[in-house]
Each structure stands twice: as structure tokens, then as C-alpha cells.
Design an enzyme around this catalytic site. Structure first.
Site, short mmCIF file in Angstrom:
data_model
loop_
_atom_site.label_atom_id
_atom_site.label_comp_id
_atom_site.label_asym_id
_atom_site.label_seq_id
_atom_site.Cartn_x
_atom_site.Cartn_y
_atom_site.Cartn_z
N ARG A 45 -49.40 29.99 -23.28
CA ARG A 45 -48.16 30.71 -23.61
C ARG A 45 -48.55 32.14 -23.92
O ARG A 45 -49.39 32.40 -24.77
CB ARG A 45 -47.50 30.05 -24.82
N GLU A 53 -34.97 32.31 -21.13
CA GLU A 53 -35.15 30.88 -20.89
C GLU A 53 -34.51 30.44 -19.57
O GLU A 53 -33.36 30.77 -19.28
CB GLU A 53 -34.54 30.06 -22.03
N ARG A 95 -50.09 24.32 -26.70
CA ARG A 95 -50.38 25.35 -25.70
C ARG A 95 -51.28 26.43 -26.30
O ARG A 95 -51.16 26.75 -27.48
CB ARG A 95 -49.08 26.01 -25.21
#
Length: 206
Positions: A45, A53, A95
């Protein structure tokens, strides 16, 4: 003796070269504007930024979401990149949180912000490149690029910013109302909040 030293230098050079090569990873897949999959299976990320989004859990894609993903694909898919960590290395989803650099030294996080395809999203203590990212955002805002090209719509009378979380909220947001007064800063517009490096609350979505 000279031959032995020369042989050792060759071994050392090869070792250093292998370390340099190992520092780069190939991008196998691009999930969206700010998340990628590297060889070896690591999801990364991009830290310090947030792209719109893509349709998720029944919600429509946000403005410029697909454009951000498409640009990210063009930028990194199949490319060799180097990742650099800040203070925290992983998020709650497992992540890796990283600044991602292309082989020419350009930072992908900063490029997306400068193109108006992401806004700065700071989270202490991960603020190593705060100044760089904020400069990129301000330039994109002034030029009305990407996400900054659209009118913000109806504004609240003011917004509440949290100096610890770098988030800003609507006046009636439950999270905003829970803030300690000593941590509150007021903004007269969304633009002013973004300019200062604050990002919108995910709950009240100002």
C-alpha cells in the site's frame, strides 16, 4: 598476491551487484491506484497518499478512481521497483506500507499526487516525505488537475481538523466531536484543509 586481491575484488563486486538487484522487485499486479502486488506475493500500500476508491461493497467508484488505477498500471505493472519504509512497515490488513521508487529514482507516491490522482494522507509517525508530498499536492490543486478539477459542491460552515491524526471532519461527525479541544483546528473549507495536508474522515466523508 595481486591475483588473489583481484579475485576477492571480483567476488565483492558481484556480491554488491546482487544486493543491488535484490533490492528491486517486480510488480505483478495493480489492484487500484495505491495498492500493488509484488513478486513473492507481497501486497504494498503506497504510504502517505490515498487514491479514489474503486467500486467496493456496493459503493460506486469515486471520481477519478479508474483513471488513478489505469495510470498506476501504466506506471508500474511489470516494472522493477524499490520499496522504502517509514516508521511502520505494515497496516492492519498485513499489507506493506511503503514509498515505491521506479528505477529512474522517481517516487510513484509523489507522481500520483502531482498528477492530481491522489491526495496526501498523512499518518503519524509515517511522515518522512510529508514536505515533498504536500508540495506535489499544492501544485496539483493550483493547476486543478484530476481530483481537483471538480467543484467541491456544498460546503459546511467549517470543518474540524485533528492535529494528531491529520484528518478533518464535518461539524456533526461523531469522531470529530470526540476530539479533545487542544487537538482541534478549524478550517473554513475543504480546500483549506487539503492545502494544510489533512485528509477527509472516512466516516463522515466531508
Amino acid at each position: 598476491m595481486r591475483a588473489k586481491k583481484f579475485f576477492l575484488l571480483i567476488i565483492l563486486s558481484t556480491f554488491c551487484l546482487s544486493l543491488t538487484s535484490a533490492a528491486y522487485r517486480s510488480v505483478r499486479f495493480v489492484y487500484d491506484g495505491d495498492t500493488i502486488l509484488l513478486d513473492g506475493g507481497d501486497s504494498v500500500r503506497y504510504i502517505g497518499i490515498d487514491t479514489p476508491e474503486i467500486d467496493h461493497k456496493g459503493r460506486k467508484s469515486e471520481f477519478m478512481a479508474q483513471a488513478a488505477r489505469d495510470f498506476n498500471i501504466k506506471l508500474v505493472k511489470g516494472a522493477r521497483v524499490k520499496i522504502e519504509y517509514d516508521q511502520e512497515r505494515k497496516d492492519r490488513y498485513g499489507r506493506r506500507l511503503a514509498y515505491v521508487f521506479l528505477e529512474n529514482g522517481d517516487m510513484v507516491n509523489a507522481i500520483l499526487v502531482r498528477k492530481g490522482l491522489a491526495n496526501v494522507m498523512l499518518k503519524s509517525p509515517n511522515v518522512k516525505y510529508k514536505a515533498l508530498l504536500l508540495d506535489c499536492q499544492r501544485e496539483a490543486m493550483k493547476e486543478r488537475l484530476g481530483i481537483w478539477s471538480r467543484s467541491p459542491g456544498r460546503e459546511e460552515k467549517y470543518y474540524l481538523g485533528n492535529i494528531n491524526s491529520y484528518r478533518f471532519h464535518r461539524p456533526n461527525c461523531p469522531f470529530g466531536r470526540k476530539m479533545s479541544k487542544k487537538n482541534v483546528v478549524r478550517f473554513q473549507s475543504r480546500y483549506e484543509a487539503f492545502w494544510a495536508g489533512y485528509s477527509p474522515c472516512k466516516r463522515c466523508r466531508p
